[in-house]
Design an enzyme around this catalytic site. Structure first.
Site, PDB file in Angstrom:
ATOM      1  N   GLY A  44     -48.963   0.198  55.874  1.00 14.31           N
ATOM      2  CA  GLY A  44     -49.030  -1.105  55.754  1.00 14.31           C
ATOM      3  C   GLY A  44     -47.794  -1.659  56.668  1.00 14.31           C
ATOM      4  N   THR A  46     -48.322  -2.556  59.900  1.00 13.33           N
ATOM      5  CA  THR A  46     -48.554  -3.765  60.588  1.00 13.33           C
ATOM      6  C   THR A  46     -48.578  -5.125  59.760  1.00 13.33           C
ATOM      7  OG1 THR A  46     -49.975  -2.021  61.787  1.00 13.33           O
ATOM      8  CG2 THR A  46     -50.442  -4.361  62.264  1.00 13.33           C
ATOM      9  N   TRP A  47     -49.179  -4.963  58.623  1.00  5.84           N
ATOM     10  CA  TRP A  47     -49.239  -6.095  57.556  1.00  5.84           C
ATOM     11  C   TRP A  47     -47.810  -6.606  57.246  1.00  5.84           C
ATOM     12  CZ3 TRP A  47     -51.408  -5.507  51.994  1.00  5.84           C
ATOM     13  CH2 TRP A  47     -51.649  -6.637  51.515  1.00  5.84           C
ATOM     14  N   HIS A 101     -40.045   4.451  61.668  1.00  8.45           N
ATOM     15  CA  HIS A 101     -40.453   5.321  60.662  1.00  8.45           C
ATOM     16  C   HIS A 101     -39.237   6.011  60.262  1.00  8.45           C
ATOM     17  CE1 HIS A 101     -44.512   3.605  60.910  1.00  8.45           C
ATOM     18  NE2 HIS A 101     -44.655   4.051  61.844  1.00  8.45           N
ATOM     19  N   ARG A 123     -47.202   3.528  50.466  1.00  9.02           N
ATOM     20  CA  ARG A 123     -48.410   3.461  49.858  1.00  9.02           C
ATOM     21  C   ARG A 123     -49.014   4.700  49.052  1.00  9.02           C
ATOM     22  NH1 ARG A 123     -53.605   2.590  53.978  1.00  9.02           N
ATOM     23  NH2 ARG A 123     -54.766   1.676  52.549  1.00  9.02           N
ATOM     24  N   SER A 131     -55.921   7.287  55.248  1.00  7.23           N
ATOM     25  CA  SER A 131     -55.830   6.446  56.502  1.00  7.23           C
ATOM     26  C   SER A 131     -55.218   7.379  57.480  1.00  7.23           C
ATOM     27  CB  SER A 131     -54.734   5.273  55.845  1.00  7.23           C
ATOM     28  OG  SER A 131     -54.618   4.409  57.058  1.00  7.23           O
ATOM     29  N   ARG A 255     -58.457  -0.780  59.875  1.00  9.67           N
ATOM     30  CA  ARG A 255     -59.653  -0.012  59.669  1.00  9.67           C
ATOM     31  C   ARG A 255     -60.289  -0.676  58.471  1.00  9.67           C
ATOM     32  NH1 ARG A 255     -61.253   4.215  56.281  1.00  9.67           N
ATOM     33  NH2 ARG A 255     -59.626   3.951  55.096  1.00  9.67           N
ATOM     34  N   LYS A 256     -59.854  -0.242  57.378  1.00 11.55           N
ATOM     35  CA  LYS A 256     -60.557  -0.995  56.183  1.00 11.55           C
ATOM     36  C   LYS A 256     -59.639  -1.886  55.346  1.00 11.55           C
ATOM     37  CE  LYS A 256     -63.842   1.162  53.013  1.00 11.55           C
ATOM     38  NZ  LYS A 256     -64.662   2.287  52.497  1.00 11.55           N
ATOM     39  N   GLY A 257     -58.569  -1.525  55.397  1.00 12.28           N
ATOM     40  CA  GLY A 257     -57.632  -2.606  54.714  1.00 12.28           C
ATOM     41  C   GLY A 257     -57.836  -2.611  53.135  1.00 12.28           C
TER      42      GLY A 257
HETATM   43  P1  A3P Z   1     -56.718   1.793  56.158  1.00 15.59           P
HETATM   44  O1  A3P Z   1     -56.488   2.949  57.127  1.00 15.59           O
HETATM   45  O2  A3P Z   1     -56.631   2.229  54.600  1.00 15.59           O
HETATM   46  O3  A3P Z   1     -57.738   0.778  56.253  1.00 15.59           O
HETATM   47  P2  A3P Z   1     -50.152   1.124  59.448  1.00 15.59           P
HETATM   48  O4  A3P Z   1     -50.141  -0.486  59.799  1.00 15.59           O
HETATM   49  O5  A3P Z   1     -48.676   1.529  58.393  1.00 15.59           O
HETATM   50  O6  A3P Z   1     -50.410   2.050  60.293  1.00 15.59           O
HETATM   51  O7  A3P Z   1     -51.074   1.267  58.245  1.00 15.59           O
HETATM   52  C1  A3P Z   1     -52.506   1.298  58.619  1.00 15.59           C
HETATM   53  C2  A3P Z   1     -53.195   0.715  57.141  1.00 15.59           C
HETATM   54  O8  A3P Z   1     -53.080  -0.853  57.053  1.00 15.59           O
HETATM   55  C3  A3P Z   1     -54.735   0.833  57.555  1.00 15.59           C
HETATM   56  O9  A3P Z   1     -55.216   1.162  56.181  1.00 15.59           O
HETATM   57  C4  A3P Z   1     -54.873  -0.699  57.995  1.00 15.59           C
HETATM   58  O10 A3P Z   1     -56.306  -1.154  57.803  1.00 15.59           O
HETATM   59  C5  A3P Z   1     -54.421  -1.436  56.996  1.00 15.59           C
HETATM   60  N1  A3P Z   1     -53.942  -2.736  57.399  1.00 15.59           N
HETATM   61  C6  A3P Z   1     -53.586  -3.315  58.797  1.00 15.59           C
HETATM   62  N2  A3P Z   1     -53.608  -4.491  58.771  1.00 15.59           N
HETATM   63  C7  A3P Z   1     -53.574  -4.944  57.390  1.00 15.59           C
HETATM   64  C8  A3P Z   1     -53.461  -6.350  56.792  1.00 15.59           C
HETATM   65  N3  A3P Z   1     -53.198  -7.231  57.636  1.00 15.59           N
HETATM   66  N4  A3P Z   1     -53.764  -6.342  55.553  1.00 15.59           N
HETATM   67  C9  A3P Z   1     -53.920  -5.155  54.734  1.00 15.59           C
HETATM   68  N5  A3P Z   1     -53.906  -3.925  55.178  1.00 15.59           N
HETATM   69  C10 A3P Z   1     -53.693  -3.831  56.659  1.00 15.59           C
END
Ligand code: A3P
Length: 291
Positions: A44, A46-47, A101, A123, A131, A255-257
């Site tokens: 998470g 990016t979020w 990281h 997570r 993921s 991807r799926k989020g």
């Molecule tokens: P999934 O692969 O389960 O969809 P990181 O940002 O640490 O690389 O993590 C990526 C994961 O966060 C991916 O999970 C991605 O889809 C999800 N993600 C990215 N942006 C997001 C958002 N705005 N809200 C919720 N999940 C998000």
């Protein structure tokens, strides 16, 4: 792809980042106002980068003309390690926001010696695995070959993954957040999903940017949540294509989020094995996950 990893300071460091992590550790001069978005990859990052950026800069930008609509969160909150190979520029406005990281024990001393703050996200290890497996498979680094889920899972159970072992990474920040709650805020992807409003308020207060009553009345929190939501971000033109930081295509960050996607991938024996590892590793630490 079989990741190209080296055991460095007790964690599995991507070979392309060893020099950078080392330089970060030795040279980085933190400022009191700095904010670090620390995470285990695919948890998470990016979020949380988007949320942190939106919170601290909310006086500067209108929600309709916001940098998050035209830039990927990793461009606004750069990963700090690649700064040392010149791929990425230091942020110029304060507070500076950085992503990292790097495991807690390997962070530069200057971060701990000043009043900078760390927000950490992880997570549940089931969804983190799925993921990661899908992500690392997509960004295949030729000539390495794709790993089957069973092979990747065995490595994951041995802790062999970028910045792993994942349990050490999580426990390092977890323990520090208990020892120094003003320094490290420990967040979980599942909690953000479950009650974003509460968590966004918590993050804002922790960072020293609490929402006023007037902002709450004006739905500022809700608008930040919407701006940073998976659906909104994934559908932005800026996040649909283009490479950032050498190899990572922006679209792969979305991807799926969702939570519990692991149920679509795990066999009963994988579930049993990972449950046991979590019990062993997290034990009495107090760290637990909704799975
Ligand atoms: P999934 O692969 O389960 O969809 P990181 O940002 O640490 O690389 O993590 C990526 C994961 O966060 C991916 O999970 C991605 O889809 C999800 N993600 C990215 N942006 C997001 C958002 N705005 N809200 C919720 N999940 C998000």
């Amino acid at each position: 792809a079989i990741p190209d990893l080296y055991l460095f300071q007790q964690f599995w460091c991507p070979s392309t980042l060893i020099k950078e992590v080392n330089n970060f550790q030795k040279q980085f001069q933190a400022k009191d106002s700095d904010i670090f978005v620390a995470s285990f990859p695919k948890s998470g990052t990016t979020w949380l980068k988007a949320i942190a950026f939106a919170i601290v800069n909310r006086q500067c930008f209108s929600i309709h003309n916001h940098p998050l609509l035209t830039s990927n969160p990793h461009q606004l909150v750069p990963p700090v390690e690649p700064v040392y190979r010149g791929d990425v520029d230091f942020p110029t406005i304060e507070p500076r926001l950085f992503g990292t990281h790097t495991p807690f024990p390997s962070l530069p001393n200057s971060i701990m010696e000043c009043n900078s703050k760390i927000i950490y996200i992880c997570r549940n290890p089931f969804d983190t695995f799925v993921s990661s497996w899908i992500y690392y498979d997509k960004i295949k680094r030729e000539p390495l070959t794709t790993l089957k889920i069973e092979e990747a899972f065995e490595m994951y159970c041995d802790g062999i993954i970028e910045f792993g072992p994942w349990w050490s990474h999580m426990l390092g920040y977890w323990k520090e957040s208990l020892a120094k709650p003003d320094k490290v805020l420990f967040l979980k992807y599942e909690d953000l999903k479950d009650d974003a409003n509460f968590q966004v308020k918590r993050i804002a207060e922790f960072l020293g940017f609490p929402f006023t009553q007037e902002e709450e009345n004006n739905q500022v929190i809700e608008s930040i949540i919407k701006l940073c939501s998976f659906e909104e971000m994934k559908n932005l033109e800026v996040n649909k294509s283009g490479i950032i930081h050498r190899f990572a295509d922006k679209k792969y960050y979305f991807r799926k989020g969702e939570t519990r996607d692991w149920l679509n991938y795990f066999s009963p024996s994988m579930t049993e094995k990972l449950t046991k590892i979590m019990e062993e590793k997290f034990g009495e630490s107090g760290l637990s996950f909704m799975i």
